[in-house]
Design an enzyme around this catalytic site. Structure first.
Site, short mmCIF file in Angstrom:
data_model
loop_
_atom_site.label_atom_id
_atom_site.label_comp_id
_atom_site.label_asym_id
_atom_site.label_seq_id
_atom_site.Cartn_x
_atom_site.Cartn_y
_atom_site.Cartn_z
N GLU A 152 1.62 1.47 -16.22
CA GLU A 152 1.77 2.40 -15.40
C GLU A 152 0.71 3.11 -15.34
OE1 GLU A 152 3.91 5.43 -17.69
OE2 GLU A 152 5.02 6.34 -15.91
N GLU A 246 12.55 10.73 -15.67
CA GLU A 246 11.70 11.24 -16.91
C GLU A 246 10.77 12.48 -16.85
OE1 GLU A 246 8.37 8.96 -19.59
OE2 GLU A 246 7.47 9.51 -16.87
C1 LER Z 1 5.06 8.13 -19.41
O1 LER Z 1 5.99 7.39 -18.92
C2 LER Z 1 4.48 9.01 -18.22
O2 LER Z 1 4.54 8.93 -17.34
C3 LER Z 1 3.38 9.31 -19.18
O3 LER Z 1 2.95 11.08 -18.49
C4 LER Z 1 3.04 9.80 -20.86
O4 LER Z 1 1.89 10.60 -21.61
MN MN Z 2 6.74 7.95 -16.32
#
Ligand code: LER
Ligand code: MN
Length: 271
Positions: A152, A246
């Site tokens: 990510e 999220e």
């Molecule tokens: C985790 O998926 C994310 O987006 C990060 O900001 C974790 O700190």
């Molecule tokens: Mn994330």
């Protein structure tokens, strides 16, 4: 579009996880709001009962699209780029420990903050080298089990390594593994990427997972991100995976999760 939301299997310091409490009760609520899946954040897979997680999810017909691993950095300081080789080894071991549950559930393993940050006395190139080596090792271990990993890109205020999608794509080239892709998160892209729709198109079939939060990291609809345009681009890549919420538990976790799915479902591209 299949929708999920992040749920932690234990208490965590990370703020943008809507739910941290009673796992079974939260899974029931999430299913009730119409979600198709639940993304689980697991600090240490040896401390959770994977079969029980699968059983609870199955009772509510929820899939588990992804496993978040960043708590091992946040709570224990594990990372692939620590100057201490023992810490790097432990980070790889921890990632490998997620493989059995990922194989059983079909979940992708998220590589977020486990990458670490460039520590004092370590060059960017050295850190990237350690990151590439570690992820090659994890991918080699995961491949025979049919497990995929998703790195990510994370904004500059959280890490100094791999902030935008272009850097993520470069790293994928260096890792050179079929089972390594990217996780795109609209909150991070909104900070780091010049044009989010273009990033989605460029990433194409290397998108292994997708996170949504609005520009303020609240639920989609609470800020100024153009989700319609982004989802159209995402569908155009042929992506068939999950879009996972999220975001901050604001004004509270339940309302955020409910308003997110209500907002996303009324978009033409996500209905
Ligand atoms: C985790 O998926 C994310 O987006 C990060 O900001 C974790 O700190
Ligand atoms: Mn994330």
């Amino acid at each position: 579009m299949k929708l999920s939301v992040v749920l932690s299997t234990q208490a965590s310091q990370f703020e943008a996880v809507a739910f941290k409490g009673d796992f079974a009760a939260n899974v029931a609520k999430i299913a009730g709001w119409g979600y198709d899946g639940v993304e689980v954040a697991i600090r240490d897979p040896r401390l959770v009962d994977g079969d029980e997680i699968l059983r609870i999810a199955a009772v509510h017909s929820l899939e588990i699209p992804a496993i978040g691993t960043g708590q091992a950095w946040g709570e224990e300081g594990l990372s692939y780029t620590d100057p201490d080789p023992a810490v790097r080894v432990a980070a790889v071991q921890r990632t490998r420990a997620h493989i059995p549950f990922a194989a059983k559930s079909g979940a992708v393993i998220i590589i977020g903050l486990l990458r670490g940050i460039v520590k004092p006395g370590v060059s960017q190139e050295q850190a990237l080298g350690w990151l590439v080596e570690s992820l090659q090792e994890c991918c080699a271990a995961a491949g025979p089990h049919g497990v995929r990993l998703a790195l990510e890109p994370i904004n500059r205020y959280e890490t100094t390594l791999v902030n935008n999608v272009a850097q993520g794509m470069e790293l994928l080239e260096r890792i050179g593994a079929e089972n390594m892709g990217l996780l795109l998160d609209t909150f991070h892209m909104n900070i780091e990427d010049a044009e989010m729709v273009e990033s989605v198109r460029t990433c194409g079939d290397r998108i292994f997972h997708f996170h949504v939060a609005d520009s303020n990291r609240w639920y989609p609809g609470a800020g100024h991100i153009d989700f319609e345009a982004i989802f159209q681009a995402l569908a155009g890549t042929g992506y068939e995976g999950y879009v996972s919420g999220e975001f901050m538990p604001q004004p509270d976790a339940d309302l955020a999760a409910r308003w997110s799915i209500e907002y996303l479902r009324q978009l033409e591209s996500c209905g």
